[in-house]
Design an enzyme around this catalytic site. Structure first.
Site, PDB file in Angstrom:
ATOM      1  N   HIS B  12       0.827  -1.213   0.000  1.00 30.82           N
ATOM      2  CA  HIS B  12       0.000   0.000   0.000  1.00 30.82           C
ATOM      3  C   HIS B  12       0.859   1.260   0.000  1.00 30.82           C
ATOM      4  CE1 HIS B  12      -0.211  -0.717   4.666  1.00 30.82           C
ATOM      5  NE2 HIS B  12       0.817   0.034   4.398  1.00 30.82           N
ATOM      6  N   HIS B  59      -0.785   5.350   9.254  1.00 28.96           N
ATOM      7  CA  HIS B  59       0.613   5.820   9.282  1.00 28.96           C
ATOM      8  C   HIS B  59       0.719   7.144  10.027  1.00 28.96           C
ATOM      9  CE1 HIS B  59       0.195   3.058   5.905  1.00 28.96           C
ATOM     10  NE2 HIS B  59       1.472   2.800   6.042  1.00 28.96           N
ATOM     11  N   HIS B 193      10.854  -3.861   3.229  1.00 26.84           N
ATOM     12  CA  HIS B 193      11.337  -2.487   3.072  1.00 26.84           C
ATOM     13  C   HIS B 193      11.830  -1.967   4.411  1.00 26.84           C
ATOM     14  CE1 HIS B 193       7.140  -1.784   4.292  1.00 26.84           C
ATOM     15  NE2 HIS B 193       7.267  -0.479   4.302  1.00 26.84           N
ATOM     16  N   GLU B 240       5.248  -5.206   8.621  1.00 21.72           N
ATOM     17  CA  GLU B 240       3.854  -5.043   8.180  1.00 21.72           C
ATOM     18  C   GLU B 240       3.273  -6.337   7.611  1.00 21.72           C
ATOM     19  OE1 GLU B 240       3.927  -1.948   5.208  1.00 21.72           O
ATOM     20  OE2 GLU B 240       3.637  -0.368   6.688  1.00 21.72           O
TER      21      GLU B 240
END
Lengths: 123, 279
Positions: B12, B59, B193, B240
């Site tokens: 996302h 976030h 990431h 995540e």
């Protein structure tokens, strides 16, 4: 002592960092609002007075020392709001924290990113 | 009775949303990624879900450090796209499904999962970018969404095992809902990431491909991955991926992999996509 302490170049945002960085991160959070961005733009040091952070954190913010902000409890998603205020991207931040130019960082990403080999542990 | 027909795992990354919003999806940087989204869009359109349960993380938008819920279930009528600093993303308001959402809330809490229930929250790119990925740019989203917002920012997030079990509980809860709804579950975030520190830019294609492989064939093995392994191998933000296990847990034990796509980079992230159908 945590089992992730040996992962190089990685500042896990655990309870200790969260406690230490609370005011620093909440300052960054405040920049979501345009009126706050305007006030910060007018007087950065004065704006920081509203957030009782340590002298080291203040210095790191005013100097835009991103790694130091991470070391002192900054969380990347909050620090990004400060970088965004400055007109920077997440790639700029990645470059700044890993000691290369934004262009070099972008090129590294298009070539498949930073490899994990050699970066799993510092021990 | 309601049933879950399948699930989609997807990254996302906000830059993916920006590419959609600014018409850049055919540019050389983005085209190799977006070409892989077409089959997922076709699958979702054909599956015609009556409601989508969308697992994602906020976030530091709707939630800051003031209140940090581990699992926040959106039971409201609608959810407005968030202003992440420069105005809300110009995408349609997300309609909720309070009837199924409250049923899930009651069943899950009685199944001993400690949920935070949310009537009103904005939804940031974590939720709206996956919708763009599977729906394109419609004037209205083609289905209502039940947001399930997971804390992955304040370490530690819930464990992979806990996420997988929550998925299973969601499966049971949906199956006990009277109306014959077709439900699709989205698990979002990742893949590998790291945005922070000297190790920023980390990508681990081996880890990601193994994760995609095991999602259908060996989810129990994925559920056993400890947090430190995600941090070390997939990057601090790669953790995540535990949210994909909520999606996987909600599917049947046996699933068919309909489609997958993997592309590096999408900004600082390895973009992954998988479509799984209950076998």
């Amino acid at each position: 002592m945590h089992e992730y302490d040996d992962i190089p170049g990685t500042y896990v945002f655990d309870g200790r960092r969260s406690r230490e960085g609370y005011q620093l991160n909440m300052f960054c959070m405040s920049l979501i609002k345009e009126e706050n961005r305007r006030r910060f733009a007018t007087d950065q040091a004065g704006y920081l007075d509203k957030f009782p952070m340590s002298a080291g954190q203040r210095r790191a913010v005013l100097d835009r020392n991103w790694l130091e902000m991470l070391r002192l409890g900054g969380n990347i998603y909050y620090l990004y709001k400060l970088a965004n205020f400055d007109g920077h991207s997440m790639q700029f931040l990645g470059a700044a924290m890993s000691g290369v130019t934004e262009g070099e960082f972008r090129e590294m990403m298009t070539e498949g990113g930073r490899r994990v080999e050699g970066g799993r542990t510092a021990s | 009775m309601a049933k879950i027909v399948g699930g989609v795992g997807t990254s996302h990354v906000p830059a993916i949303g920006a590419a959609v919003d600014h018409g850049k999806t055919e540019e050389p940087y983005w085209q190799p990624l977006f070409v892989g989204y077409e089959k997922a869009r076709e699958w979702v359109a054909t599956a015609k879900p009556d409601v989508v349960i969308l697992v994602y993380n906020d976030h530091a938008t709707a939630f800051s450090l003031e209140v940090i819920p581990t699992f926040a279930l959106g039971v409201g009528e609608s959810f407005v796209p968030a202003d992440e600093g420069h105005g809300p993303r110009k995408v349609p308001v997300v309609k909720g499904h309070p009837e199924l959402a409250w049923h899930l809330a009651e069943k899950l809490i009685l199944d001993e999962f400690d949920l935070t229930l949310v009537n009103e929250m904005t939804v940031d790119h974590g939720l709206t970018v996956p919708l763009s990925i599977v729906c394109g740019r419609p004037n209205e989203w083609p289905f209502p969404v039940i947001p399930l917002c997971v804390n992955v920012i304040q370490y530690p997030p819930p464990t992979g095992r806990r996420c997988y079990k929550l998925g299973r509980a969601i499966r049971d809860a949906v199956a006990s809902f009277d109306e014959d709804l077709r439900v699709v579950v989205l698990g979002t975030g990742g893949m590998s990431h790291q945005l922070q520190g000297e190790r920023a830019g980390l990508i681990n294609e081996d880890f990601d491909r193994s994760f995609l492989d095991k999602l259908s064939s060996a989810p129990d093995a994925l559920a056993a991955i400890p947090h430190v392994e995600y941090l070390r191998e997939a990057g601090s933000e790669g953790i995540e991926l535990v949210m994909w296990l909520i999606m996987r847990g909600a599917l049947a034990d046996d699933v068919r992999e309909v489609h997958r796509h993997y592309h590096v980079p999408a900004s600082n992230t390895a973009a992954g996509l998988i479509v799984l159908e209950n076998a």
